[in-house]
Design a protein around this motif. Structure first.
Motif, short mmCIF file in Angstrom:
data_model
loop_
_atom_site.label_atom_id
_atom_site.label_comp_id
_atom_site.label_asym_id
_atom_site.label_seq_id
_atom_site.Cartn_x
_atom_site.Cartn_y
_atom_site.Cartn_z
N ALA A 1 0.84 -1.21 0.00
CA ALA A 1 0.00 0.00 0.00
C ALA A 1 0.87 1.25 0.00
CB ALA A 1 -0.94 0.00 1.20
N ALA A 2 1.97 1.22 0.74
CA ALA A 2 2.88 2.37 0.77
C ALA A 2 3.52 2.57 -0.60
CB ALA A 2 3.95 2.17 1.84
N ALA A 3 3.92 1.48 -1.23
CA ALA A 3 4.52 1.57 -2.57
C ALA A 3 3.51 2.09 -3.59
CB ALA A 3 5.06 0.22 -3.00
N ALA A 4 2.27 1.64 -3.48
CA ALA A 4 1.22 2.11 -4.39
C ALA A 4 0.96 3.60 -4.19
CB ALA A 4 -0.06 1.31 -4.18
N LEU A 5 0.93 4.03 -2.93
CA LEU A 5 0.74 5.45 -2.65
C LEU A 5 1.89 6.27 -3.23
CD1 LEU A 5 -0.79 7.78 -1.31
CD2 LEU A 5 0.47 7.25 0.81
N LEU A 6 3.10 5.78 -3.07
CA LEU A 6 4.27 6.48 -3.62
C LEU A 6 4.18 6.56 -5.14
CD1 LEU A 6 6.99 7.88 -3.27
CD2 LEU A 6 8.06 5.61 -3.23
N GLY A 7 3.78 5.47 -5.79
CA GLY A 7 3.64 5.48 -7.24
C GLY A 7 2.58 6.49 -7.69
N ALA A 8 1.43 6.49 -7.03
CA ALA A 8 0.37 7.43 -7.39
C ALA A 8 0.80 8.86 -7.10
CB ALA A 8 -0.91 7.09 -6.64
N ALA A 9 1.49 9.07 -5.99
CA ALA A 9 1.96 10.42 -5.65
C ALA A 9 3.00 10.90 -6.67
CB ALA A 9 2.55 10.42 -4.24
N GLY A 10 3.87 9.99 -7.12
CA GLY A 10 4.85 10.36 -8.13
C GLY A 10 4.20 10.70 -9.47
N LEU A 11 3.22 9.90 -9.85
CA LEU A 11 2.47 10.19 -11.07
C LEU A 11 1.77 11.55 -10.96
CD1 LEU A 11 1.24 9.23 -13.82
CD2 LEU A 11 -0.63 8.26 -12.46
N LEU B 1 3.95 13.80 -2.38
CA LEU B 1 5.06 12.95 -2.81
C LEU B 1 6.11 12.80 -1.71
CD1 LEU B 1 6.51 11.29 -4.96
CD2 LEU B 1 7.43 13.45 -5.88
N ALA B 2 6.46 13.90 -1.07
CA ALA B 2 7.45 13.84 0.02
C ALA B 2 6.93 12.96 1.16
CB ALA B 2 7.76 15.25 0.51
N GLY B 3 5.68 13.16 1.54
CA GLY B 3 5.12 12.34 2.61
C GLY B 3 5.09 10.87 2.24
N ALA B 4 4.68 10.56 1.02
CA ALA B 4 4.62 9.16 0.57
C ALA B 4 6.01 8.54 0.54
CB ALA B 4 3.95 9.07 -0.81
N ALA B 5 7.00 9.30 0.10
CA ALA B 5 8.37 8.77 0.09
C ALA B 5 8.84 8.46 1.50
CB ALA B 5 9.31 9.78 -0.59
#
Length: 141
Positions: A5-15, A131-135
């Protein structure tokens, strides 16, 4: 190991951040330079082209944010990511979309365009905060 879930959030935040940076640095400045005679066509073309992209990006951001909130520990970084996304989405819904509607009806009014550009910078800031938070969610489980 990073939670899915964290990786998915990071991917969506990066997009989302990449999309928003493109809009802020390229798309909106070009739209703001369109003169009155070409405005209706340019604005209509912009709206038709960007709406499906916004829909997909925001849907992914909402889905991954909800997934992360439902399954991950509630940390300051997760709250930061979700708050950044919330700022961007709320600014779109309550400021940018209504301004686009008005600009579509009245044309390239300078005061409305200035407000749209400011709203867009707020969205971009929200996307970068997300993005920063997700990373940091991924780096600091």
């Amino acid at each position: 190991m990073v939670d899915t879930a964290a990786a998915a959030l990071l991917g969506a935040a990066g997009l989302h951040a990449g999309f928003q940076l493109t809009v802020t640095t390229l798309v909106y400045p070009a739209l703001a330079r369109v003169d009155g005679s070409r405005w209706p066509e340019a604005h209509d073309r912009h709206s038709r082209a960007i709406t499906p992209v916004v829909g997909v990006v925001y849907l992914l951001l909402l889905a991954t944010g909800a997934w992360a909130l439902a399954t991950l520990p509630l940390t300051a970084w997760l709250v930061t990511a979700v708050a950044g996304a919330g700022i961007a989405l709320a600014t779109t819904a309550f400021v940018a979309a209504p301004l686009h509607g008005r600009l579509g009806r009245v044309g390239p009014d300078p005061s409305l365009m200035r407000r749209l550009l400011v709203a867009d910078r707020v969205r971009c800031t929200g996307a970068l905060v997300c993005l920063a938070g997700a990373a940091l969610v991924c780096l600091r489980p």
